[in-house]
Design a protein around this motif. Sequence first.
Motif, PDB file in Angstrom:
ATOM      1  N   GLU A  65       0.865  -1.186   0.000  1.00  0.00           N
ATOM      2  CA  GLU A  65       0.000   0.000   0.000  1.00  0.00           C
ATOM      3  C   GLU A  65       0.899   1.233   0.000  1.00  0.00           C
ATOM      4  O   GLU A  65       1.783   1.350   0.842  1.00  0.00           O
ATOM      5  CB  GLU A  65      -0.908   0.003   1.240  1.00  0.00           C
ATOM      6  CG  GLU A  65      -1.883   1.148   1.276  1.00  0.00           C
ATOM      7  CD  GLU A  65      -2.774   1.125   2.511  1.00  0.00           C
ATOM      8  OE1 GLU A  65      -3.946   1.504   2.365  1.00  0.00           O
ATOM      9  OE2 GLU A  65      -2.305   0.748   3.595  1.00  0.00           O
ATOM     10  N   SER A  69      -2.663   5.993  -0.867  1.00  0.00           N
ATOM     11  CA  SER A  69      -3.855   5.171  -0.603  1.00  0.00           C
ATOM     12  C   SER A  69      -4.051   4.952   0.901  1.00  0.00           C
ATOM     13  O   SER A  69      -5.185   4.863   1.381  1.00  0.00           O
ATOM     14  CB  SER A  69      -3.779   3.832  -1.335  1.00  0.00           C
ATOM     15  OG  SER A  69      -2.624   3.135  -0.955  1.00  0.00           O
ATOM     16  N   ARG A  73      -7.447   6.041   2.751  1.00  0.00           N
ATOM     17  CA  ARG A  73      -8.200   5.074   3.554  1.00  0.00           C
ATOM     18  C   ARG A  73      -8.410   5.582   4.972  1.00  0.00           C
ATOM     19  O   ARG A  73      -9.527   5.558   5.501  1.00  0.00           O
ATOM     20  CB  ARG A  73      -7.450   3.736   3.581  1.00  0.00           C
ATOM     21  CG  ARG A  73      -8.076   2.666   4.460  1.00  0.00           C
ATOM     22  CD  ARG A  73      -7.347   1.350   4.318  1.00  0.00           C
ATOM     23  NE  ARG A  73      -5.941   1.404   4.640  1.00  0.00           N
ATOM     24  CZ  ARG A  73      -5.429   1.173   5.846  1.00  0.00           C
ATOM     25  NH1 ARG A  73      -6.219   0.886   6.857  1.00  0.00           N
ATOM     26  NH2 ARG A  73      -4.133   1.220   6.040  1.00  0.00           N
ATOM     27  N   THR A  74      -7.361   6.074   5.597  1.00  0.00           N
ATOM     28  CA  THR A  74      -7.484   6.531   6.982  1.00  0.00           C
ATOM     29  C   THR A  74      -8.331   7.802   7.091  1.00  0.00           C
ATOM     30  O   THR A  74      -9.118   7.938   8.021  1.00  0.00           O
ATOM     31  CB  THR A  74      -6.100   6.769   7.608  1.00  0.00           C
ATOM     32  OG1 THR A  74      -5.376   7.722   6.830  1.00  0.00           O
ATOM     33  CG2 THR A  74      -5.329   5.480   7.721  1.00  0.00           C
ATOM     34  N   GLN A  76     -10.775   8.665   5.118  1.00  0.00           N
ATOM     35  CA  GLN A  76     -12.173   8.280   4.944  1.00  0.00           C
ATOM     36  C   GLN A  76     -12.733   7.696   6.236  1.00  0.00           C
ATOM     37  O   GLN A  76     -13.848   8.017   6.638  1.00  0.00           O
ATOM     38  CB  GLN A  76     -12.316   7.258   3.800  1.00  0.00           C
ATOM     39  CG  GLN A  76     -13.747   6.869   3.517  1.00  0.00           C
ATOM     40  CD  GLN A  76     -14.591   8.051   3.100  1.00  0.00           C
ATOM     41  OE1 GLN A  76     -14.182   8.860   2.286  1.00  0.00           O
ATOM     42  NE2 GLN A  76     -15.779   8.170   3.664  1.00  0.00           N
TER      43      GLN A  76
END
Length: 186
Positions: A65, A69, A73-74, A76
């Motif tokens: 990752e 990204s 992700r975090t 969100q």
Amino acid sequence: KHKSVLCSKACPLSKRITYFTRIVHPAFFWCTGSWNLRSDQFSKVRGAQRNMIRKMCHFKLRESEDLESFMKRTNQFINDLLERESALTWDILVRRDVFKWAGWTARLRSFDPLRITYNILLQKNWDWIQSVASQNNGRQLHGRCLKIWRWEALIYKYSRENYPGTSWVDMAQDSYEWTQLVQNLL
């Protein structure tokens, strides 16, 4: 000081967020009403909150990752968490505190019009700055660009966009309506 509680995996995340709000917010937001932040500083304040929540949630970078990204992700997850817990981002809370303090300062004229705080508010206010700038093509009388940085700039911008032709100082005289405006501020 409270890292052991805030980062404890034994405590549910919702309780830690509530604890975070009650313990960290008062310490961080002490006297924020008089802060004069630029937009990059507002984003740093918001980033500090996200960084603390990231540490509380023990996020780890997954294998294969990339950082972009991971941050997506975090962020969100943090957005969903703040929405679920009805918590606001710190940059919005700082703006609200500035508006609250501005309302209090503007209402000083009805309590003590000779107070130094109110007189400083009136001296060389935003309207004066704009008139000098327009008369001198953006320059002060001594040949330099007009770069006066006032804490009310955010409030002037908001009132001009949403309430054209109305002075924010006059709007702030009604404490109830000003409080409602601050609560609806996003």
